[in-house]
Design a protein around this motif. Structure first.
Motif, PDB file in Angstrom:
ATOM      1  N   LEU A 160       0.914  17.654   5.542  1.00 26.97           N
ATOM      2  CA  LEU A 160       1.293  18.774   4.683  1.00 26.97           C
ATOM      3  C   LEU A 160       1.007  20.085   5.405  1.00 26.97           C
ATOM      4  O   LEU A 160       0.039  20.191   6.139  1.00 26.97           O
ATOM      5  CB  LEU A 160       0.535  18.698   3.345  1.00 26.97           C
ATOM      6  N   GLY A 162       0.802  -1.222   0.000  1.00 30.01           N
ATOM      7  CA  GLY A 162       0.000   0.000   0.000  1.00 30.01           C
ATOM      8  C   GLY A 162       0.835   1.273   0.000  1.00 30.01           C
ATOM      9  O   GLY A 162       0.296   2.371   0.057  1.00 30.01           O
ATOM     10  N   ASP A 173      -3.974   3.198  -5.673  1.00 33.27           N
ATOM     11  CA  ASP A 173      -3.415   1.869  -5.381  1.00 33.27           C
ATOM     12  C   ASP A 173      -4.187   1.211  -4.229  1.00 33.27           C
ATOM     13  O   ASP A 173      -4.454   0.019  -4.245  1.00 33.27           O
ATOM     14  CB  ASP A 173      -1.937   1.982  -4.972  1.00 33.27           C
ATOM     15  N   MET A 228      -7.086  10.729  -3.173  1.00 33.87           N
ATOM     16  CA  MET A 228      -7.282   9.322  -2.812  1.00 33.87           C
ATOM     17  C   MET A 228      -6.100   8.535  -3.343  1.00 33.87           C
ATOM     18  O   MET A 228      -5.577   8.818  -4.423  1.00 33.87           O
ATOM     19  CB  MET A 228      -8.524   8.759  -3.502  1.00 33.87           C
ATOM     20  N   GLY A 229      -5.687   7.526  -2.608  1.00 38.43           N
ATOM     21  CA  GLY A 229      -4.660   6.618  -3.093  1.00 38.43           C
ATOM     22  C   GLY A 229      -5.326   5.563  -3.968  1.00 38.43           C
ATOM     23  O   GLY A 229      -6.018   4.684  -3.458  1.00 38.43           O
ATOM     24  N   ALA A 259      -4.895   4.578   5.336  1.00 45.21           N
ATOM     25  CA  ALA A 259      -5.597   5.754   4.806  1.00 45.21           C
ATOM     26  C   ALA A 259      -5.931   5.554   3.328  1.00 45.21           C
ATOM     27  O   ALA A 259      -5.037   5.395   2.496  1.00 45.21           O
ATOM     28  CB  ALA A 259      -4.749   7.001   4.986  1.00 45.21           C
TER      29      ALA A 259
HETATM   30  P1  AMP Z   1      -1.345  12.698   1.014  1.00 45.15           P
HETATM   31  O1  AMP Z   1      -1.080  13.336  -0.313  1.00 45.15           O
HETATM   32  O2  AMP Z   1      -0.087  12.331   1.757  1.00 45.15           O
HETATM   33  O3  AMP Z   1      -2.347  13.432   1.825  1.00 45.15           O
HETATM   34  O4  AMP Z   1      -1.989  11.274   0.696  1.00 45.15           O
HETATM   35  C1  AMP Z   1      -3.305  11.118   0.199  1.00 45.15           C
HETATM   36  C2  AMP Z   1      -3.536   9.657  -0.075  1.00 45.15           C
HETATM   37  O5  AMP Z   1      -2.625   9.206  -1.090  1.00 45.15           O
HETATM   38  C3  AMP Z   1      -3.242   8.748   1.117  1.00 45.15           C
HETATM   39  O6  AMP Z   1      -4.386   8.640   1.935  1.00 45.15           O
HETATM   40  C4  AMP Z   1      -2.918   7.444   0.441  1.00 45.15           C
HETATM   41  O7  AMP Z   1      -4.109   6.732   0.114  1.00 45.15           O
HETATM   42  C5  AMP Z   1      -2.246   7.872  -0.832  1.00 45.15           C
HETATM   43  N1  AMP Z   1      -0.782   7.774  -0.715  1.00 45.15           N
HETATM   44  C6  AMP Z   1       0.079   8.683  -0.185  1.00 45.15           C
HETATM   45  N2  AMP Z   1       1.356   8.253  -0.288  1.00 45.15           N
HETATM   46  C7  AMP Z   1       1.305   7.040  -0.891  1.00 45.15           C
HETATM   47  C8  AMP Z   1       2.293   6.086  -1.295  1.00 45.15           C
HETATM   48  N3  AMP Z   1       3.598   6.284  -1.102  1.00 45.15           N
HETATM   49  N4  AMP Z   1       1.868   4.935  -1.895  1.00 45.15           N
HETATM   50  C9  AMP Z   1       0.547   4.718  -2.108  1.00 45.15           C
HETATM   51  N5  AMP Z   1      -0.411   5.596  -1.777  1.00 45.15           N
HETATM   52  C10 AMP Z   1      -0.058   6.737  -1.166  1.00 45.15           C
END
Ligand code: AMP
Length: 427
Positions: free
Chosen positions: A271, A126, A320, A317-318, A291
């Motif tokens: 962030l 993930g 993956d 959203m992730g 998350a």
């Molecule tokens: P963020 O941009 O850090 O707020 O992340 C938003 C969403 O992107 C997270 O809730 C994850 O579902 C996804 N995400 C962030 N970093 C990763 C990563 N390295 N690999 C896979 N999914 C990620």
């Protein structure tokens, strides 16, 4: 020779799993369109200072996870420049908003994106170094209502509808308010003061954060630090009346449409640009990286990037992780797609005629696999059984008479079908 492989933290997405990716993206496009969002595509690399200023120098992303390089000048008229593969997309969208003066329309801009992001994180299930995000931003001048708590609630409600429509059940929505740009410094000062006498009891990472960016301490997942974190002041006690009223209005709009949530005073997110509402949707099936998505309001980001006042709210959203969650529900595998028919030419002399027949059926909208005249009939049957619902045999007789032999695998029945009726028969 050493075998070349995909770089650590990156991976190939292969069929049939890519069907699921397309399904997730199609569902997002469909749902977002109902809320009147339009698609934005920003470049995959940007000037490094966009992220340094927008995401924040002290964040993990900027301080250790970015793919940054010095891009050499190719001509005298060019300067070399520090470039970075985007680690997230909000900064790029806000840069585009400023660059194209989108605020001058006086309207809210509702933009969504789908694309890869890059962070040099420690890979695990993930968590990848190249991963996909599907995100959206609602941004505009305050006169367009961009500060309204209704925007926050609408975006969150849209996400709950999206997850429901995608068939992801069992998610949890966690919410918090991190206050306005003036609430945060007061809270950070209080945190710093509370951390000073106890920070030595925490992990090295948190000792550093306690100095550089105390909010990040709350983000910590290190169980050894839990005891100290539980004693720290809560942001809710530092919100001014306006921030409190804003948060209450978000909650009451969510209550009105029956979207369930939990409040977590520690949800500050990684962030720096967030103000007021922050949120996350988590899913128990994901393990440590639980998350599914995160987002929040970023009322000062445009100004931080040298733009006009343009409050906004967004999420990412992730993808993956959405796919992992769907895969778990499908018992880890997607059934390979089945073509409507497999055409088996009897002899290489019939290959060209077989392609013409396949073209006819494909133009009628059917998915067709084409065999080869060099195959023995037994081999054609075996290949057909694995990839299609029926086999169509094309020999000299069939070609001349225009009557084809078709065997449907589910029933085991073999029949003769006139060519003109074949497409309808196979449907
Ligand atoms: P963020 O941009 O850090 O707020 O992340 C938003 C969403 O992107 C997270 O809730 C994850 O579902 C996804 N995400 C962030 N970093 C990763 C990563 N390295 N690999 C896979 N999914 C990620």
């Amino acid at each position: 020779m050493t075998l070349l492989k995909a770089v650590r933290g990156t991976r190939d997405l292969l069929p049939p799993e890519t069907e699921l990716w397309n399904h997730v993206e199609a569902t997002a496009r469909r749902v977002f369109a109902r809320y009147n969002f339009g698609e934005i595509r920003t470049p995959i690399f940007e000037d490094t200072s966009l992220f340094a200023r927008g995401v924040g120098e002290e964040t993990d992303i900027v301080s250790k996870e970015m793919y940054t390089w010095e891009d050499r000048a190719r001509a005298q008229s060019e300067k070399s420049q520090s470039l970075t593969l985007r680690p997230e997309n909000t900064a790029g969208v806000v840069r585009a908003y400023i660059e194209h003066k989108l605020g001058e329309s006086g309207l809210l801009q509702k933009l969504y994106y789908i694309g890869p992001q890059f962070r040099r994180e420690r890979p695990q299930k993930g968590r990848y170094r190249q991963f996909w995000q599907i995100g959206a931003e609602v941004i505009g001048p305050p006169s367009a209502g961009s500060e309204s708590p209704l925007r926050d609630a609408e975006v969150i409600e849209m996400l709950s509808s999206f997850l429901d429509e995608l068939g992801i059940t069992g998610w949890t929505l966690v919410l918090n308010s991190v206050g306005s740009a003036s609430d945060r410094p007061k809270y950070v000062a209080a945190l710093r003061e509370a951390l000073a006498p106890v920070k030595d009891q925490m992990s090295l990472d948190n000792q550093r954060r306690a100095e550089t960016n105390p909010l990040r301490v709350l983000d910590s997942k290190d169980p050894a630090d839990e005891a100290v974190i539980a004693t720290l002041p809560k942001i809710a006690d530092f919100l001014d009346d306006e921030s409190k009223a804003h948060f209450a209005a978000v909650l009451s709009a969510l209550d009105a449409c029956g979207v369930k949530y939990e409040i977590n005073p520690r949800l500050v997110r990684g962030l720096d640009y967030y103000t007021r509402t922050t949120f996350e949707f988590t899913h128990g099936g994901l393990g440590a990286q639980n998350a599914l998505l995160g987002g929040g309001r970023y009322d000062g980001l445009s100004e931080m990037l040298g733009g006009p006042k343009a409050p906004g709210i967004g999420f990412a959203m992730g993808e993956d992780r959405l796919v992992l969650t769907l895969l778990a529900a499908l018992d880890q595998s997607v059934a390979p797609p089945q073509a409507a028919a497999f055409i088996a030419p009897l002899g290489e002399g019939l290959n060209a005629a077989a392609l013409a027949l396949a073209r006819e059926l494909r133009h009628a909208g059917l998915s067709v696999e084409l065999g080869d005249g060099s195959f023995r009939l037994k081999k054609s049957f075996e290949a057909a059984d694995k990839t299609a619902r029926a086999i169509v045999i094309l020999g000299e007789d069939e070609l001349k008479s225009g009557i084809l032999t078709v065997k449907t695998f589910a029933t085991g029945v073999q029949t003769k079908v006139p060519r003109a009726e074949l497409a309808v028969f196979l449907q």
